[in-house]
Design an enzyme around this catalytic site. Structure first.
Site, PDB file in Angstrom:
ATOM      1  N   HIS A  34       0.837  -1.223   0.000  1.00  0.00           N
ATOM      2  CA  HIS A  34       0.000   0.000   0.000  1.00  0.00           C
ATOM      3  C   HIS A  34       0.867   1.266   0.000  1.00  0.00           C
ATOM      4  O   HIS A  34       0.420   2.315   0.447  1.00  0.00           O
ATOM      5  CB  HIS A  34      -0.949   0.050   1.200  1.00  0.00           C
ATOM      6  CG  HIS A  34      -1.678  -1.245   1.442  1.00  0.00           C
ATOM      7  ND1 HIS A  34      -2.890  -1.533   0.862  1.00  0.00           N
ATOM      8  CD2 HIS A  34      -1.333  -2.338   2.164  1.00  0.00           C
ATOM      9  CE1 HIS A  34      -3.282  -2.747   1.247  1.00  0.00           C
ATOM     10  NE2 HIS A  34      -2.346  -3.259   2.034  1.00  0.00           N
ATOM     11  N   SER A  88      16.216  21.135 -15.827  1.00  0.00           N
ATOM     12  CA  SER A  88      15.030  21.934 -16.140  1.00  0.00           C
ATOM     13  C   SER A  88      15.492  23.223 -16.795  1.00  0.00           C
ATOM     14  O   SER A  88      16.589  23.720 -16.528  1.00  0.00           O
ATOM     15  CB  SER A  88      14.280  22.226 -14.837  1.00  0.00           C
ATOM     16  OG  SER A  88      13.578  23.438 -14.951  1.00  0.00           O
ATOM     17  N   LYS A 109      17.138  21.359 -10.480  1.00  0.00           N
ATOM     18  CA  LYS A 109      16.487  20.089 -10.795  1.00  0.00           C
ATOM     19  C   LYS A 109      17.315  19.113 -11.630  1.00  0.00           C
ATOM     20  O   LYS A 109      18.099  19.492 -12.479  1.00  0.00           O
ATOM     21  CB  LYS A 109      15.155  20.349 -11.524  1.00  0.00           C
ATOM     22  CG  LYS A 109      14.138  20.938 -10.581  1.00  0.00           C
ATOM     23  CD  LYS A 109      12.760  20.818 -11.138  1.00  0.00           C
ATOM     24  CE  LYS A 109      12.264  19.403 -11.072  1.00  0.00           C
ATOM     25  NZ  LYS A 109      10.944  19.301 -11.684  1.00  0.00           N
ATOM     26  N   GLU A 130      10.469   8.154 -16.787  1.00  0.00           N
ATOM     27  CA  GLU A 130       9.189   8.812 -17.107  1.00  0.00           C
ATOM     28  C   GLU A 130       8.768   8.507 -18.539  1.00  0.00           C
ATOM     29  O   GLU A 130       7.598   8.238 -18.818  1.00  0.00           O
ATOM     30  CB  GLU A 130       9.312  10.325 -16.915  1.00  0.00           C
ATOM     31  CG  GLU A 130       9.339  10.730 -15.456  1.00  0.00           C
ATOM     32  CD  GLU A 130       9.535  12.214 -15.266  1.00  0.00           C
ATOM     33  OE1 GLU A 130       8.827  12.801 -14.447  1.00  0.00           O
ATOM     34  OE2 GLU A 130      10.391  12.805 -15.949  1.00  0.00           O
TER      35      GLU A 130
END
Ligand code: ARG
Length: 469
Positions: free
Chosen positions: A160, A281, A287, A294
């Site tokens: 979970h 970025s 970043k 992804e």
């Protein structure tokens, strides 16, 4: 608009195709991918025509040599057929006839583009399956090597997405090796059904010529010819099965991607992404983004889509060939390219694009209640019924949480006030390394089990007889 000339079909046609319809009808833009398989299939067909005496031996040789010339021209970039060729089959036959003269017109004796395209697609997919199987093996080898380095590195295990029980990181990595093993096997099982020859099924009903379908099947390395010509030209089960297998590979890669994305976040900080496999970025200079996982997660949807597309494509088709079937190719080609690209990228990512942070991981498992089950197991081993022990420990967790303490911080008096069965060895029993080591049941995360699993996996992966042909 200028109509195109009706060059490729019979004299039955009086006027040419509207240029937009010619464009709409043409598949050369994508089925050029099949060209080398088309040539190989045609060479086998020509050999069979000569072998059975349908054409002379000399004509057979001329056709085979001419087809080889088309192949070389294509490889050198000199043969680039356009829309006027309609599809790769017409393109090759037309170029062949330009090269060898009238004998080229004999190539299409006793066959149809329907059995031809089915043959080409199977030859293509057969090759691709073997290549993907090799890629799956490389992926597994990288994971196995990482697992060997991280047997005693611990990682929180989740259910979970809540901390559940600590794990050996190797155990976690080996779970993906197992998924990949099923992918590898599944591809092999599908291969057997891809590897049948529809060649000689003709348009749908077979042919009046005394062809030898077993001969062409053997020349092309197929296991056997399709038993039924109607089925031969209209079966695309093999493509759907492949897309199913490809979808499952993507499911596995996508789940892994999701984990890497989480692990690379500030909140988890379980891995560091290296510069070679992450991007920055354009606006936030701090970043470092996990673009590889992804993209893999994103591309997964495409492959599922292709599976769905082919299922829907097939469900309403009456026997036998229908032009709808031309739509199978882009789905198949794109799925193959996507799976190959994703397998390669994820293999590189784990080989050199990320680093686990053992200190951080070991610290993570020491700072939670994921050893609570072990306290219950401890009591149960001392004769307290498990459910009773479970309830007791639940209370301990509650009071510890309220006091801002971890289980390891409780004093022996506190333990004894919970139950008199607790002794000083409780501290060793709930230390993360011991918690993991103790799960020594078959297939569990205990270090002994993990080491055994690594040895067995090594053996499996080093057995060349288990690799694809
Ligand atoms: N380009 C066609 C395809 O991909 C080849 C078969 C055409 N057959 C036909 N009867 N029109 O399906």
């Amino acid at each position: 608009m200028q109509p195109t000339s009706p060059s490729t079909w019979s004299q039955r046609f009086e006027s040419a195709l509207h240029p937009s319809i010619a464009q709409f009808n043409a598949s050369i833009g994508f089925d050029i991918e099949l060209i080398e398989y088309d040539i190989t299939g045609s060479q086998a067909h020509a050999q069979m025509l000569a072998h059975t005496g349908i054409i002379s031996a000399k004509e057979g040789e001329q056709l085979v040599a001419g087809l080889e010339q088309v192949r070389q021209e294509y490889r050198r970039g000199e043969f680039t057929p356009g829309v006027d060729a309609e599809d790769v089959h017409f393109a090759v036959e037309r170029r062949l006839t330009e090269l060898v003269g009238d004998v080229g017109k004999k190539l299409h004796t006793a066959r149809s583009r329907n059995d031809q395209v089915g043959t080409d697609t199977r030859l293509y997919l057969r090759d691709q399956i073997t290549q993907i199987q090799h890629q799956v093996r490389s992926f597994q080898r990288v994971f196995l090597e990482l697992a060997e380095q991280h047997v005693e590195t611990l990682i929180p295990g989740y259910t979970h997405l809540q901390r559940a029980q600590p794990l050996s990181l190797a155990h976690h990595l080996l779970a993906y090796v197992e998924m990949a093993e099923r992918d590898w096997q599944r591809l092999g099982e599908i291969y057997a059904r891809v590897n049948l020859s529809p060649l000689g099924s003709g348009a749908l009903a077979g042919t009046t010529f005394p062809i030898d379908r077993h001969y062409t099947a053997e020349l092309l390395g197929f296991d056997r010819p399709y038993a039924n010509s109607l089925d031969g030209v209209s079966d695309r089960d093999f493509a759907i099965e492949f897309l199913g297998a490809a979808s499952l590979i993507m499911v596995h890669l996508s789940r892994l991607s999701e984990e890497v994305i989480l692990w690379a976040s500030e909140e988890f900080s379980f891995v560091t992404l290296k510069d070679s496999c992450s991007t920055g970025s354009s606006i936030m200079p701090q970043k470092k983004n996990p673009d590889v996982p992804e993209l893999v997660r994103g591309k997964t949807g495409r492959v599922f889509g292709h599976l769905q597309a082919l299922l829907v494509l097939m469900k309403g088709l009456p026997l036998a060939y229908n032009k709808d079937l031309q739509e199978d190719k882009e789905a198949l080609f794109d799925a193959v390219k996507t799976v190959k690209a994703c397998l390669e990228a994820m293999t590189i990512l784990f080989e050199e694009g990320l680093e686990f942070r053992p200190a951080r991981l070991n610290q993570a498992v020491a700072e939670d209640f994921s050893n609570a089950t072990d306290v219950a197991d401890y009591l149960a081993a001392k004769g307290v019924p498990f459910r009773e022990a479970y309830n007791l420990v639940g209370k301990v967790v509650k009071t510890s949480l309220a006091a801002g303490k971890l289980l390891k911080d409780l004093t022996l008096e506190e333990w004894r006030s919970i139950h008199p069965a607790f002794e000083a060895d409780i501290y060793a029993a709930i230390a993360p390394q011991q918690v993991v080591a103790a799960r020594n049941s078959f297939g569990g995360t205990g270090f002994e089990q993990v080491r055994r699993a690594i040895e067995q996996t090594k053996e499996r992966l080093s057995d060349a007889s288990k690799d694809p042909i």
